[in-house]
Design an enzyme around this catalytic site. Sequence first.
Site, PDB file in Angstrom:
ATOM      1  N   HIS A  26     -22.847 105.111  15.124  1.00  0.00           N
ATOM      2  CA  HIS A  26     -22.153 105.846  16.173  1.00  0.00           C
ATOM      3  C   HIS A  26     -20.821 106.328  15.645  1.00  0.00           C
ATOM      4  O   HIS A  26     -20.305 105.820  14.661  1.00  0.00           O
ATOM      5  CB  HIS A  26     -22.014 105.072  17.479  1.00  0.00           C
ATOM      6  CG  HIS A  26     -21.756 103.607  17.335  1.00  0.00           C
ATOM      7  ND1 HIS A  26     -20.555 103.090  16.974  1.00  0.00           N
ATOM      8  CD2 HIS A  26     -22.573 102.548  17.517  1.00  0.00           C
ATOM      9  CE1 HIS A  26     -20.633 101.766  16.949  1.00  0.00           C
ATOM     10  NE2 HIS A  26     -21.845 101.411  17.257  1.00  0.00           N
TER      11      HIS A  26
ATOM     12  N   HIS B  64     -10.736  92.841  15.493  1.00  0.00           N
ATOM     13  CA  HIS B  64     -11.490  92.488  16.688  1.00  0.00           C
ATOM     14  C   HIS B  64     -12.869  93.135  16.637  1.00  0.00           C
ATOM     15  O   HIS B  64     -13.177  93.916  15.751  1.00  0.00           O
ATOM     16  CB  HIS B  64     -10.740  92.845  17.965  1.00  0.00           C
ATOM     17  CG  HIS B  64     -10.343  94.276  18.078  1.00  0.00           C
ATOM     18  ND1 HIS B  64      -9.256  94.790  17.430  1.00  0.00           N
ATOM     19  CD2 HIS B  64     -10.895  95.299  18.751  1.00  0.00           C
ATOM     20  CE1 HIS B  64      -9.133  96.064  17.715  1.00  0.00           C
ATOM     21  NE2 HIS B  64     -10.131  96.409  18.509  1.00  0.00           N
TER      22      HIS B  64
ATOM     23  N   HIS C  82     -13.811  95.929  13.623  1.00  0.00           N
ATOM     24  CA  HIS C  82     -12.864  96.925  13.123  1.00  0.00           C
ATOM     25  C   HIS C  82     -11.433  96.421  13.098  1.00  0.00           C
ATOM     26  O   HIS C  82     -11.082  95.454  13.769  1.00  0.00           O
ATOM     27  CB  HIS C  82     -12.968  98.220  13.925  1.00  0.00           C
ATOM     28  CG  HIS C  82     -12.773  98.064  15.412  1.00  0.00           C
ATOM     29  ND1 HIS C  82     -13.737  97.565  16.239  1.00  0.00           N
ATOM     30  CD2 HIS C  82     -11.725  98.367  16.210  1.00  0.00           C
ATOM     31  CE1 HIS C  82     -13.305  97.573  17.491  1.00  0.00           C
ATOM     32  NE2 HIS C  82     -12.087  98.035  17.502  1.00  0.00           N
TER      33      HIS C  82
ATOM     34  N   GLU D 181      -4.769  99.574  20.568  1.00  0.00           N
ATOM     35  CA  GLU D 181      -5.589 100.068  21.674  1.00  0.00           C
ATOM     36  C   GLU D 181      -5.351  99.232  22.911  1.00  0.00           C
ATOM     37  O   GLU D 181      -5.269  98.006  22.843  1.00  0.00           O
ATOM     38  CB  GLU D 181      -7.070 100.101  21.294  1.00  0.00           C
ATOM     39  CG  GLU D 181      -7.654  98.789  20.909  1.00  0.00           C
ATOM     40  CD  GLU D 181      -9.094  98.946  20.403  1.00  0.00           C
ATOM     41  OE1 GLU D 181     -10.010  98.584  21.142  1.00  0.00           O
ATOM     42  OE2 GLU D 181      -9.277  99.427  19.267  1.00  0.00           O
TER      43      GLU D 181
HETATM   44 FE   LIG Z   1     -11.042  98.214  19.176  1.00  0.00          FE
END
Ligand SMILES: [Fe+2]
Length: 458
Positions: A307, A377, A350, A356
């Site tokens: 993805h 995470h 990642h 984020e």
């Molecule tokens: Fe993330």
Amino acid sequence: MVGAFDTSGYNQERKTDPYIYQVGFGNTFASQAIPGVLPEGQNNPQNCKYDLYAEQLNGTPFTVPRASNQRTWLYRILPSVAHGGMVDTKQNPLLISDFSPLNPNVHINPHQVAWKSFKASASEKLDFIYGLRTIGGNGSAVSKDGMAFHVYAVNQSMEKTAFANVDGDLLFVPEEGRLDIQTELGSLMIGPGEIAVVQAGIKFKVAVPDGASQGAVYEVYGTHFTLPDLGPLGANGLANVRDFEHPVAGFDVEPSKWKVVYKIGGKLFETKRDHSPFDVVGWHGNYVPYKYDLSKFIIVQSANIDHLDPSVFCILVAKSKFPNINLMEFCALQQHYVTTRNTFRLPYYHRNASSEYIAFIRGGPGGYTGYTGLVPHGPPVKAWEAAVKEELDSTIANEGALITVMEPYQMLLLTDYAVSCTEYQLPPVSTWAYQPNFLKRIPEVNADLKAAGRPMIQ
Ligand SMILES: [Fe+2]
């Protein structure tokens, strides 16, 4: 109000939104609540029609290149300067605008953080100005570089009070309850699933027609939101320009006592007026608030394997002072078809350069969570175990969910409130139980190494 309740127009079928809009992104619009009120062929005539006052509002310094220059001309009953002087007012101690690491009231955070939805206590009346609580940010409003992440929990409409945020543009993301945002340039109604942007300096008033309302507000200093480039996608896709909706002129005739609260460098000041500040009869320009319905987003995703990076869900970006790097990106994850094969369909493990901060608007646990950039995470153990055994039929991902993701490139420092509001904080997800499955397969690995003529693992 005169002008803004016309029922003809682009969105007349929407039951929950009484307003009409002009569509596009970055356009120069013109709107007049009384036909012919805008001057012809000039901006600043010696006498404006009906003795209105002409006023220019700049969103950028005068000499920035034309492509990024933003300003609007307003034709109004009283100029904004018609006030009794700027004086101190009641402060909101939870509003923070200085995120220097030297500020003892903001904190570097290495952990995953999570909060429940923030609620206004029924025993306390909170309007939008005093219902804002800053969670984190970077940079500084005074130096016009950086951003802030606020949440709001509001149970009272603003009455005879307008708010002008000098510090930056505000991106509203409701989680519960609609926001009826009256601006100098006209009104916008948004609810959960929609967003709105009100740019720095534009006076606005927030009413909460559904009562207690809460959500997030992202504030960017010294820059404006814009659309991401599309590159090889071509001319269409992601958030299409025609789906951004801008208000039409509408004005109140209300010669009564009003207050305008300004946020300047995170501090609140107020001015008094003898007329509603929502008195703009006509305007033209490209510095105009707007709203967007997130369900109109065109989702682009891999159709065969793997993805794509989550940037394909990007709706708006705010450019930073670093060339080609955004101060923050705002994305929304929603339901979409998944047809990939031979693919670990959950987000890959990642460590991303940007931080984020996620808001669960619909579906999921609700509330907010976040990670600092380059802190690792990914899916928890149980989710990994299910995903590697999953039968990969075509399916719908994120069914019924709406999850917004705000990604700041500069590190977000958390406020005292964010790290001490124990009634809202959630414990971090436990991540230590992953198994090193590879170690169980060393005999097989050694056999393969031996066959390849390579040294074996001892
Ligand atoms: Fe993330």
